[in-house]
Scaffold this active site. Structure first.
Site, PDB file in Angstrom:
ATOM      1  N   SER A 185       0.595  -7.516  -1.177  1.00  0.00           N
ATOM      2  CA  SER A 185       1.325  -8.772  -1.337  1.00  0.00           C
ATOM      3  C   SER A 185       0.517  -9.912  -0.745  1.00  0.00           C
ATOM      4  CB  SER A 185       2.663  -8.668  -0.606  1.00  0.00           C
ATOM      5  OG  SER A 185       3.253  -9.945  -0.505  1.00  0.00           O
ATOM      6  N   TYR A 244       7.163  -6.777   7.201  1.00  0.00           N
ATOM      7  CA  TYR A 244       6.628  -6.716   5.834  1.00  0.00           C
ATOM      8  C   TYR A 244       5.190  -7.222   5.818  1.00  0.00           C
ATOM      9  CZ  TYR A 244       6.311  -7.243   0.756  1.00  0.00           C
ATOM     10  OH  TYR A 244       5.922  -7.143  -0.558  1.00  0.00           O
ATOM     11  N   ASN A 302       2.843   2.148  -5.221  1.00  0.00           N
ATOM     12  CA  ASN A 302       3.731   1.004  -5.489  1.00  0.00           C
ATOM     13  C   ASN A 302       4.943   0.959  -4.573  1.00  0.00           C
ATOM     14  OD1 ASN A 302       5.200  -1.054  -7.381  1.00  0.00           O
ATOM     15  ND2 ASN A 302       6.570   0.726  -7.259  1.00  0.00           N
TER      16      ASN A 302
HETATM   17  P1  NAP Z   1      11.919  -2.815  -5.734  1.00  0.00           P
HETATM   18  O1  NAP Z   1      12.526  -3.207  -7.025  1.00  0.00           O
HETATM   19  O2  NAP Z   1      12.714  -2.934  -4.483  1.00  0.00           O
HETATM   20  O3  NAP Z   1      11.335  -1.346  -5.886  1.00  0.00           O
HETATM   21  C1  NAP Z   1      10.752  -0.686  -4.795  1.00  0.00           C
HETATM   22  C2  NAP Z   1      10.627   0.769  -5.144  1.00  0.00           C
HETATM   23  O4  NAP Z   1      10.058   1.448  -4.031  1.00  0.00           O
HETATM   24  C3  NAP Z   1      11.977   1.414  -5.453  1.00  0.00           C
HETATM   25  O5  NAP Z   1      11.826   2.262  -6.554  1.00  0.00           O
HETATM   26  C4  NAP Z   1      12.247   2.190  -4.177  1.00  0.00           C
HETATM   27  O6  NAP Z   1      13.064   3.315  -4.378  1.00  0.00           O
HETATM   28  C5  NAP Z   1      10.837   2.611  -3.814  1.00  0.00           C
HETATM   29  N1  NAP Z   1      10.780   3.107  -2.451  1.00  0.00           N
HETATM   30  C6  NAP Z   1      11.111   2.476  -1.312  1.00  0.00           C
HETATM   31  N2  NAP Z   1      10.947   3.310  -0.270  1.00  0.00           N
HETATM   32  C7  NAP Z   1      10.509   4.495  -0.781  1.00  0.00           C
HETATM   33  C8  NAP Z   1      10.168   5.737  -0.209  1.00  0.00           C
HETATM   34  N3  NAP Z   1      10.266   5.974   1.106  1.00  0.00           N
HETATM   35  N4  NAP Z   1       9.735   6.720  -1.033  1.00  0.00           N
HETATM   36  C9  NAP Z   1       9.649   6.515  -2.361  1.00  0.00           C
HETATM   37  N5  NAP Z   1       9.990   5.374  -2.968  1.00  0.00           N
HETATM   38  C10 NAP Z   1      10.403   4.373  -2.171  1.00  0.00           C
HETATM   39  O7  NAP Z   1      10.609  -3.672  -5.440  1.00  0.00           O
HETATM   40  P2  NAP Z   1       9.427  -4.191  -6.393  1.00  0.00           P
HETATM   41  O8  NAP Z   1       9.508  -5.651  -6.393  1.00  0.00           O
HETATM   42  O9  NAP Z   1       9.382  -3.424  -7.668  1.00  0.00           O
HETATM   43  O10 NAP Z   1       8.191  -3.804  -5.458  1.00  0.00           O
HETATM   44  C11 NAP Z   1       7.200  -2.854  -5.812  1.00  0.00           C
HETATM   45  C12 NAP Z   1       5.984  -3.123  -4.934  1.00  0.00           C
HETATM   46  O11 NAP Z   1       5.500  -4.449  -5.177  1.00  0.00           O
HETATM   47  C13 NAP Z   1       6.302  -3.065  -3.434  1.00  0.00           C
HETATM   48  O12 NAP Z   1       5.237  -2.426  -2.761  1.00  0.00           O
HETATM   49  C14 NAP Z   1       6.363  -4.528  -3.043  1.00  0.00           C
HETATM   50  O13 NAP Z   1       6.064  -4.739  -1.676  1.00  0.00           O
HETATM   51  C15 NAP Z   1       5.328  -5.136  -3.955  1.00  0.00           C
HETATM   52  N6  NAP Z   1       5.495  -6.578  -4.169  1.00  0.00           N
HETATM   53  C16 NAP Z   1       6.580  -7.063  -4.818  1.00  0.00           C
HETATM   54  C17 NAP Z   1       6.700  -8.431  -5.004  1.00  0.00           C
HETATM   55  C18 NAP Z   1       7.865  -9.048  -5.746  1.00  0.00           C
HETATM   56  O14 NAP Z   1       7.951 -10.288  -5.805  1.00  0.00           O
HETATM   57  N7  NAP Z   1       8.767  -8.264  -6.325  1.00  0.00           N
HETATM   58  C19 NAP Z   1       5.719  -9.296  -4.519  1.00  0.00           C
HETATM   59  C20 NAP Z   1       4.612  -8.756  -3.860  1.00  0.00           C
HETATM   60  C21 NAP Z   1       4.513  -7.395  -3.703  1.00  0.00           C
HETATM   61  P3  NAP Z   1      14.632   3.333  -4.026  1.00  0.00           P
HETATM   62  O15 NAP Z   1      15.282   2.827  -5.262  1.00  0.00           O
HETATM   63  O16 NAP Z   1      14.881   4.773  -3.733  1.00  0.00           O
HETATM   64  O17 NAP Z   1      14.829   2.437  -2.841  1.00  0.00           O
END
Ligand code: NAP
Length: 232
Positions: free
Chosen positions: A140, A155, A85
């Site tokens: 995504s 991205y 994730n």
């Molecule tokens: P988020 O709230 O920004 O959370 C991302 C998480 O990834 C955070 O816990 C972050 O930790 C962690 N992370 C980033 N770099 C890391 C690393 N090097 N090692 C370990 N952890 C790391 O984003 P989210 O929306 O929940 O996204 C989760 C996934 O869903 C992602 O892969 C994203 O691309 C995908 N996604 C999201 C959306 C959306 O609309 N939200 C849409 C499509 C896909 P830190 O707190 O330490 O930064």
């Protein structure tokens, strides 16, 4: 013994909500993230839902992946589910220079594509030895090759590569009960998705949890949103 699920980037957003969902389904859940202090706080918060343990992990750091998987296997013996994730969106704004673009691309690939692949390399032998496993690559729609749009190249292209990782492993897993799929959660209200996003966390994780808990004979090597197939 309840199944063991590992979630990367599980200290907030979709990862944290996925942890709650899998705890509700009685999985033993290993939550991971970079921040040790926050990790232990989240572990304490989630303990009321079931068996949860925080182990530190930076998916952009090979040594951290090695140490993490070693610790999980020492504590739990095996891993049934991996939810890749953790992700970053470094180029919401257009890169100012070639140097900025290069940096965004390297960061995005390291976290969104290479990290998940290395995680799979570490957990797959155990899953194959056990004869079953579930791997979810949280991708995504922005990485949909068939409907590619402009903007945010790092991205987008890193998520295309993540989908490539799904297909790459599927080539050898197609006749096994190790099911690997890419899932798009939709546009979800998180720190990454922003407050304008139309989807709730609950709606966003439903497809992730679906893919993490597929029954034997479930889909393999696909790309899904809300359990419905998407074109790669
Ligand atoms: P988020 O709230 O920004 O959370 C991302 C998480 O990834 C955070 O816990 C972050 O930790 C962690 N992370 C980033 N770099 C890391 C690393 N090097 N090692 C370990 N952890 C790391 O984003 P989210 O929306 O929940 O996204 C989760 C996934 O869903 C992602 O892969 C994203 O691309 C995908 N996604 C999201 C959306 C959306 O609309 N939200 C849409 C499509 C896909 P830190 O707190 O330490 O930064």
């Amino acid at each position: 013994m309840n199944k063991v699920a590992v979630i990367t980037g599980a200290l907030k957003g979709l990862g944290l909500e996925t942890a709650k969902g899998l705890l509700n389904k009685k999985y033993q859940v290993v939550i991971s993230g970079r921040d040790q202090v926050r990790g232990l706080e989240v572990e304490a918060d989630l303990a009321k839902f079931g068996s949860v343990k925080f182990i530190q992990l930076d998916v952009a750091d090979v040594a951290s992946i090695e140490a993490f998987t070693k610790d999980v296997l020492a504590d739990f013996g095996s891993i049934d589910v991996l939810v890749n994730n953790a992700g970053i969106f470094p180029d919401r704004e257009k890169a100012a220079s070639l140097e900025d673009l290069s940096e965004d691309l390297h960061k995005a690939f390291r976290t969104n594509s290479v990290g998940p692949m290395l995680m799979i390399e570490k957990v797959l032998p155990g899953m194959l030895a056990k004869g079953s496993g579930r791997i979810v690559n949280v991708s995504s729609g922005m990485g949909q090759l068939s409907h590619m749009g402009g903007g945010s190249p790092a991205y987008r292209v890193s998520k295309v590569a993540l989908n490539g990782v799904t297909k790459f492993y599927y080539a050898t897993l197609r006749n096994t009960d190790v099911l690997i799929n890419s899932v798009c959660p939709g546009w979800v209200k998180t720190d990454m998705g922003g407050s304008q996003a139309p989807r709730s966390l609950e709606k966003g994780v439903s497809g992730i949890i679906w893919a993490a808990t597929l029954p034997k004979g479930g889909p393999n090597g696909g790309f899904f949103r809300d359990g419905e197939p998407l074109e790669f």
